[in-house]
Design an enzyme around this catalytic site. Structure first.
Site, PDB file in Angstrom:
ATOM      1  N   GLY A 132       0.901  -1.334  -0.011  1.00  0.00           N
ATOM      2  CA  GLY A 132      -0.035   0.016  -0.060  1.00  0.00           C
ATOM      3  C   GLY A 132       0.736   1.342   0.090  1.00  0.00           C
ATOM      4  O   GLY A 132       0.485   2.372  -0.320  1.00  0.00           O
TER       5      GLY A 132
ATOM      6  N   GLU B 137       3.481   4.456   5.757  1.00  0.00           N
ATOM      7  CA  GLU B 137       2.167   3.505   5.690  1.00  0.00           C
ATOM      8  C   GLU B 137       1.348   4.394   4.633  1.00  0.00           C
ATOM      9  O   GLU B 137       1.400   5.448   4.663  1.00  0.00           O
ATOM     10  CB  GLU B 137       1.583   3.587   7.112  1.00  0.00           C
ATOM     11  CG  GLU B 137       1.929   2.008   7.494  1.00  0.00           C
ATOM     12  CD  GLU B 137       0.794   1.034   7.031  1.00  0.00           C
ATOM     13  OE1 GLU B 137       0.884   1.009   5.694  1.00  0.00           O
ATOM     14  OE2 GLU B 137       0.629   0.041   7.691  1.00  0.00           O
ATOM     15  N   ASP B 138       0.397   3.483   4.450  1.00  0.00           N
ATOM     16  CA  ASP B 138      -0.665   3.906   3.298  1.00  0.00           C
ATOM     17  C   ASP B 138      -1.708   4.456   4.384  1.00  0.00           C
ATOM     18  O   ASP B 138      -2.386   5.665   4.166  1.00  0.00           O
ATOM     19  CB  ASP B 138      -1.644   3.009   2.300  1.00  0.00           C
ATOM     20  CG  ASP B 138      -1.768   1.722   3.061  1.00  0.00           C
ATOM     21  OD1 ASP B 138      -1.500   1.521   4.331  1.00  0.00           O
ATOM     22  OD2 ASP B 138      -2.300   0.912   2.130  1.00  0.00           O
TER      23      ASP B 138
ATOM     24  N   ASP C  40      -5.247   2.500  10.350  1.00  0.00           N
ATOM     25  CA  ASP C  40      -6.804   2.384  10.791  1.00  0.00           C
ATOM     26  C   ASP C  40      -6.825   1.948  12.318  1.00  0.00           C
ATOM     27  O   ASP C  40      -7.007   2.593  13.163  1.00  0.00           O
ATOM     28  CB  ASP C  40      -7.169   1.314   9.888  1.00  0.00           C
ATOM     29  CG  ASP C  40      -8.460   0.861   9.759  1.00  0.00           C
ATOM     30  OD1 ASP C  40      -9.532   1.640  10.161  1.00  0.00           O
ATOM     31  OD2 ASP C  40      -8.880  -0.363   9.705  1.00  0.00           O
TER      32      ASP C  40
ATOM     33  N   LYS D 194      -7.141   7.224  10.038  1.00  0.00           N
ATOM     34  CA  LYS D 194      -8.574   6.991  10.326  1.00  0.00           C
ATOM     35  C   LYS D 194      -8.626   6.906  11.847  1.00  0.00           C
ATOM     36  O   LYS D 194      -8.996   5.669  12.388  1.00  0.00           O
ATOM     37  CB  LYS D 194      -9.001   5.572   9.489  1.00  0.00           C
ATOM     38  CG  LYS D 194     -10.363   5.749   9.025  1.00  0.00           C
ATOM     39  CD  LYS D 194     -10.907   4.419   8.624  1.00  0.00           C
ATOM     40  CE  LYS D 194     -10.428   4.243   7.236  1.00  0.00           C
ATOM     41  NZ  LYS D 194     -11.055   2.663   6.573  1.00  0.00           N
TER      42      LYS D 194
ATOM     43  N   ASP E 176      -6.134  -0.636  -1.345  1.00  0.00           N
ATOM     44  CA  ASP E 176      -6.661  -1.600  -2.307  1.00  0.00           C
ATOM     45  C   ASP E 176      -8.078  -2.089  -1.692  1.00  0.00           C
ATOM     46  O   ASP E 176      -8.210  -1.699  -0.428  1.00  0.00           O
ATOM     47  CB  ASP E 176      -5.954  -2.723  -2.487  1.00  0.00           C
ATOM     48  CG  ASP E 176      -5.900  -3.708  -1.126  1.00  0.00           C
ATOM     49  OD1 ASP E 176      -5.313  -3.235  -0.066  1.00  0.00           O
ATOM     50  OD2 ASP E 176      -6.287  -4.941  -1.316  1.00  0.00           O
TER      51      ASP E 176
HETATM   52  P1  IMP Z   1      -4.240  -1.319  11.098  1.00  0.00           P
HETATM   53  O1  IMP Z   1      -3.435  -2.554  11.330  1.00  0.00           O
HETATM   54  O2  IMP Z   1      -5.710  -1.480  11.457  1.00  0.00           O
HETATM   55  O3  IMP Z   1      -4.038   0.063  11.187  1.00  0.00           O
HETATM   56  O4  IMP Z   1      -4.384  -1.333   9.309  1.00  0.00           O
HETATM   57  C1  IMP Z   1      -3.323  -0.971   8.657  1.00  0.00           C
HETATM   58  C2  IMP Z   1      -3.619  -1.607   7.083  1.00  0.00           C
HETATM   59  O5  IMP Z   1      -4.989  -1.967   6.996  1.00  0.00           O
HETATM   60  C3  IMP Z   1      -3.372  -0.634   6.104  1.00  0.00           C
HETATM   61  O6  IMP Z   1      -1.970  -0.696   5.810  1.00  0.00           O
HETATM   62  C4  IMP Z   1      -4.035  -0.769   4.960  1.00  0.00           C
HETATM   63  O7  IMP Z   1      -3.519  -1.996   4.239  1.00  0.00           O
HETATM   64  C5  IMP Z   1      -5.341  -1.765   5.699  1.00  0.00           C
HETATM   65  N1  IMP Z   1      -6.488  -0.635   5.554  1.00  0.00           N
HETATM   66  C6  IMP Z   1      -7.084  -0.131   6.630  1.00  0.00           C
HETATM   67  N2  IMP Z   1      -8.105   0.696   6.247  1.00  0.00           N
HETATM   68  C7  IMP Z   1      -7.982   0.544   5.097  1.00  0.00           C
HETATM   69  C8  IMP Z   1      -9.117   1.508   3.878  1.00  0.00           C
HETATM   70  O8  IMP Z   1     -10.014   2.093   4.262  1.00  0.00           O
HETATM   71  N3  IMP Z   1      -8.702   0.664   2.473  1.00  0.00           N
HETATM   72  C9  IMP Z   1      -7.789  -0.034   2.195  1.00  0.00           C
HETATM   73  N4  IMP Z   1      -6.842  -0.421   3.065  1.00  0.00           N
HETATM   74  C10 IMP Z   1      -7.361  -0.164   4.515  1.00  0.00           C
HETATM   75 MG    MG Z   2      -1.369  -1.781   4.158  1.00  0.00          MG
END
Ligand code: IMP
Ligand code: MG
Length: 178
Positions: free
Chosen positions: A45, A99-100, A103, A131, A159
């Protein structure tokens, strides 16, 4: 055309380009005294963001990539697994995780712990999107491109089931596509 699958554009190409210039200036300033800083992109990402951002950084850096398990569909898996590790030693180095999106925060939280355990001197996080409404662990990125609402977003690296990463901006898909 994949752009026809979007309901709306949230962050335009121009906004991303301008924000990357600002972030680059900020990083140049904050890391002016550091040597051999390593930018670590989280595959896949972060690829477009990494490319856009490093062009705007003028200090001496290196880049590397890691791959960790992430989303299948729209649900977070809760924990991460290293699929591709870094190529060089990070002992005593200053790292910037790229990071992209942050979340739940699980990914950067686990990665920071892992990289400190491997001997990194300092680990900061720069993310294109944040987010905050979805956070499950108490962690913040150090540098944030844009904050987004609690909506699933695609494009500029992000994605949905591996598609839409090649959109040049960030948007939201039409409901019927999920
Ligand atoms: P986390 O570990 O929940 O913070 O998630 C991080 C990863 O989840 C990111 O690097 C994305 O690959 C994926 N992700 C979280 N939210 C989204 C979204 O809205 N669209 C696409 N990918 C997401
Ligand atoms: Mg990712």
């Amino acid at each position: 055309m994949i752009k026809d699958d979007l309901k709306k554009i949230l962050v335009s190409e121009e906004q991303i380009a301008n924000r990357c210039k600002e972030l680059g200036r900020q990083l140049d300033h904050d890391y002016a005294d550091k040597h051999n800083v390593l930018f670590v992109g989280i595959l896949k990402g972060s690829v477009p963001f990494m490319a856009e951002l490093i062009k705007r950084v003028s200090i001496d850096i290196e880049i590397d990539f890691m791959a960790v398990s992430s989303y299948s569909g729209t649900e977070s898996l809760g924990d991460i697994k290293i699929i591709k590790d870094l190529e060089q030693s990070i002992q005593g180095r200053d790292l910037i995780l790229v990071e992209d999106i942050v979340d739940t925060g699980v990914t950067i939280n686990s990665l920071k712990t892992l990289l400190y355990n491997k001997g990194a001197n300092d680990v900061k996080v720069v993310t294109l999107l944040d987010k905050p409404s979805r956070r499950q662990v108490d962690i913040k990125a150090d540098y944030i491109g844009f904050e987004v609402e609690n909506e699933f977003v695609v494009g500029f690296g992000l994605d949905y089931n591996q598609r839409y990463r090649n959109l040049p901006y960030v948007g939201v898909l039409k409901e019927e596509l999920y």
